[in-house]
Structures are given as C-alpha cells and as structure tokens.
Write an enzyme that holds these catalytic residues in place. Structure first.
Site, PDB file in Angstrom:
ATOM      1  N   GLY A 260       0.752  -1.256  -0.085  1.00 14.16           N
ATOM      2  CA  GLY A 260       0.004  -0.052  -0.147  1.00 14.16           C
ATOM      3  C   GLY A 260       0.715   1.364  -0.011  1.00 14.16           C
ATOM      4  CE  LYS A 262       6.214   1.302  -5.871  1.00 14.72           C
ATOM      5  NZ  LYS A 262       6.375   0.512  -4.832  1.00 14.72           N
ATOM      6  CG  ASP A 307      -4.454 -12.660 -12.075  1.00 14.79           C
ATOM      7  OD1 ASP A 307      -3.501 -11.765 -12.242  1.00 14.79           O
ATOM      8  OD2 ASP A 307      -4.097 -13.816 -12.476  1.00 14.79           O
ATOM      9  CG  ASP A 323       5.236  -1.358  -8.102  1.00 12.97           C
ATOM     10  OD1 ASP A 323       6.282  -0.801  -9.037  1.00 12.97           O
ATOM     11  OD2 ASP A 323       5.247  -1.736  -7.100  1.00 12.97           O
ATOM     12  CB  CYS A 376      11.823  -2.791  -6.946  1.00 13.59           C
ATOM     13  SG  CYS A 376      11.108  -4.511  -6.595  1.00 13.59           S
TER      14      CYS A 376
END
Length: 442
Positions: A260, A262, A307, A323, A376
C-alpha cells in the site's frame, strides 16, 4: 530475557534450515521481544549482515575448517558466520566478545566438540583476517568478494560489462532509511523540525521533495508516525506515483497494490478526492493497504482481491499504476536473501506475467489516459524489454515524458524520455524502473 546474539541465531538458522524468508522470520521472531534500541540495531545489523556476506564468510570457514560446510549443523554454521561477521565487519565489537559469545552459543546449541571447533576457527580468523580468493577465475573471485552467487555475477557481467563490479559493491551498501511526507498533513520542512524535537535527525531526499532520509532513531515509535505525518517508503519507490501524477477527482487503478505504499501516495497526490481501486491477488495482503490508509487519514481507497492480468470492469480509468511483480534485483541492499533464490537469473516466467499485467491494464485505460509501469529491478528484460515488446504490438500507446515538480533533477533528467532505470546508489534510492505510457485519443 533472550540476548540479541541468540535471537540472531534463531533467525539465521530458520532461514538456513527452513528456507524461511528473511524479513518474515525476522519480524516473527522479534515480535513481542523487549530489546533496547542499541540491541535492536545490533540484532538487525548482525542478521542482515550475515545474509549479505554469506558467501564471503563461508569461503573463510571452508579455508580454515577441515569439516565441509554441508556437514555442519545449521546452528554451528550460523554461529560461525555470526562470529566472523562481527570480527570482520563490526568494528565496535571487541574481538574477544565476538569469539567468546560465539563459543557460548556453540556450547548451548552444539555437541561436546562444538565449543572447541568454533573457538579454533574464530581465533584463527581473528589473527589472520578473512581468507582471500586464490587462483580462481574472475566470476568466482567476484562471487567471494561481493557475496553474490556465481550465476548472478555472470549475469551482471554480461548485462552491465565494466559497471558490473560497481553494482555488485552497491548491493552490499547499507541503504538509507527513507520516509515519505504525508503532504495532506504536513510539509517536508515542518516534519523535519518535528522529528528533530523527537530526537531524530533527517536530511532532504536526493530524488524527490516528498522524501526525508533518517540519520538514526526508531521513527516508528514516535508520535509523528502514529499521527500519520509520514510513512516508510524508499525515495525511488516514491517516483512511481509522482510519475503518474493523478489529480483530485481522477479514477485510478493500482493494479498490484499491497502493501500500500504507492496506493496511499496516489491518494495523497489526489488530496483524498477521487477514487482509487487497489487490486492484489491475496485478500490478506490488502489489509495492510487499508491499515496504512487509515493511519494516514485517507478515505478514497477501495480494495479488491483480483489478478491484475485478467481483471475486467466496464468503467475505464483515468490513470493506472502497474507496479508489477519482479525479480527484486534493485532492492538487494534491503533484501539480501534475494541473491540466493534458486534460478535467480531465469526471468522467463516473470516477464510473461509482467507483460500480461501490462497488456490487460492497458485495456482498462480510457483514451487519453496515462499508465505507469514500474519495477524494483535493474534487469533490462523486465524493464525496457517489456515496454518495447508492448509498444511493438500496441500502436495506440506511446511513451510520454515524466514531468512533476516534486521529482528532483537527479531523476527528472533521465525520466524526461518517458522511460528510465534508477540504479542503487549511496545516499540515494533503490534500483527502480519507470515507464510512462499514454493511450492516444484517436
């Protein structure tokens, strides 16, 4: 009361014997333990440091021991690693304490001969220093020096060439503790002054104006945290929401939301006005999104277990943040156990998942809408590779420059092209990739 070295041994043995995730084992085994700030800092440095330097430490053990590593119990192997780490990397720990405390643990968790064995290895190491690689090739040498498995070292060398060694070294640096200012409740300057009064020194972030870097202290125990004036988030990760730049009234999808960080950043940028749908595969993980939102005073977030690669809805979104799940090669500094994942350099399945999420999310975007794809990792196959493959088959999308006054030049320059990787760096952020796409009106 359990001592920090013994607690460290329990965590490291759990990781070694049970292949437990380091961060989860650390959290579970420290929960409810009353540790002083000094002991807590010592514990974290020892546990994470041992995992970070495991290959280097094991090389020294193998050179000094007549017993093969695989023949040692998980407890004795962990005790040796802990002792060596204290000797080689923790200057404030007296050598005698590093040896003697390790011998005590060996007596408690090993058999009769364990104390003498551990004592002999550590006393030799204290006298001679770490064993250095001898007569092995470059990949094997770098593997020992920087404690990365050989396949991962080979991948870095193939992918980054002359920069490989620099990146391997950066992965072993201790990252700064970064927080995000809750701009709905305070400012960077006001929060910095408030934290200073509470005994915590900070400095401005190098990538965003929403970040503060901590010089020390345990911020989570302070009133400013409980009042929702900030939340923990690396400054590179803060770039994702800033790149998307939602405005009040937008309808926004956060496709892979948990835990959570972002999601709540998006809500702050929207001034808590509009609508955010936060998706995640697992309902249990979404609880942390709402918990963080509540502490920060945010009310526009709705969660749904789904999903993102197949989720469908009739109403389209103004902005979407994807992300996506990734290899995590940009956050090895914080999650050193990532290095030792089996088949760490096999990205085929991950790339397929990432592409599927991006493609499905693209279909949920309004014409003229904007989408940010982020990871990332520093792996080009998961980053530029996915975006380039997507653009080849989706002519209605194009890259657009990232423009946000809260992004500092260090990141703003590279992102002006619409796609860039931020690499791990001292006093900077984690490794992170961002691409901003726009769906054409026509």
């Amino acid at each position: 009361m359990i001592q920090p070295r013994e607690l460290a041994l329990k965590i490291l043995s759990d990781v070694e014997k049970n292949q437990a995730y380091l961060n989860i084992s650390f959290q579970e085994k420290t929960e409810g333990k009353e540790l002083s700030a000094r002991d807590a800092a010592f514990l974290k440095e020892l546990v994470y440091g041992v995992i970070k330097r495991k290959i280097t430490l094991d090389y020294t053990i193998s050179r000094f021991s007549s017993i093969k590593l695989k023949k040692l119990s998980a407890y004795i192997l962990s005790i040796l690693r802990m002792g060596l780490y204290q000797l080689f990397y923790m200057d404030r720990v007296p050598k005698s304490a590093a040896v003697n405390e390790s011998v005590k643990l060996a007596g408690k968790y090993g058999h009769g001969a364990s104390r003498g064995f551990v004592n002999a290895i550590l006393r030799r190491a204290a006298a001679e220093g770490p064993a250095m690689p001898q007569q092995i090739d470059k990949i094997a040498t770098l593997s020992v020096l920087y404690s990365h498995p050989e396949p991962l070292v080979a991948w870095y060398m193939k992918t980054f060439g002359e920069r490989a060694e620099e990146l391997l070294a950066e992965n072993n640096e201790t990252p700064p503790l970064s927080v995000r200012v809750n701009t709905l409740k305070t400012t960077q300057e006001a929060l910095s002054e408030r934290l200073l009064h509470e005994g915590i020194e900070t400095k401005e972030g190098t990538l965003t104006t929403s970040a503060l870097l901590f010089g020390g202290g345990s911020a989570q125990k302070h009133a400013a945290y409980n009042e929702g004036l900030f939340t923990f988030q690396d400054q590179s990760a803060q770039l994702a929401a800033l790149a998307l730049s939602p405005v009040p009234g937008d309808r926004v999808l956060d496709a892979c939301a948990a835990p959570g960080g972002k999601t709540t950043h998006l809500a702050e940028l929207m001034e808590n006005r509009g609508e955010i749908l936060a998706l995640d595969l697992y309902e249990k993980r979404l609880a942390s999104v709402l918990q963080t939102a509540g502490r920060l005073g945010l009310t526009i977030i709705t969660t749904k277990a789904a999903d993102a690669s197949v989720y469908q809805t009739e109403k389209r979104f103004d902005k979407i943040l994807a992300d996506v799940p990734c290899s995590g090669l940009g956050v090895i500094r914080r999650r050193p156990d990532i290095k030792y994942k089996e088949n760490i350099t096999d990205f085929t399945e991950l790339v397929a998942i990432q592409f599927a999420i991006l493609e499905n999310c693209a279909g949920l975007l309004k014409k003229g809408g904007e989408l940010v794809y982020s990871t990332c990792t520093v792996n080009p196959a998961e980053n530029e590779g996915v975006i380039e493959a997507f653009l080849r088959t989706h002519s209605d999308f194009s890259l657009m420059p990232v423009k946000n006054a809260m992004i500092k030049e260090r990141a703003a320059g590279p992102l002006s092209t619409g796609m860039a990787t931020v690499y791990p760096q001292k006093n900077g952020g984690d490794g992170f990739f961002i691409a901003k796409l726009k769906r054409n009106e026509a």
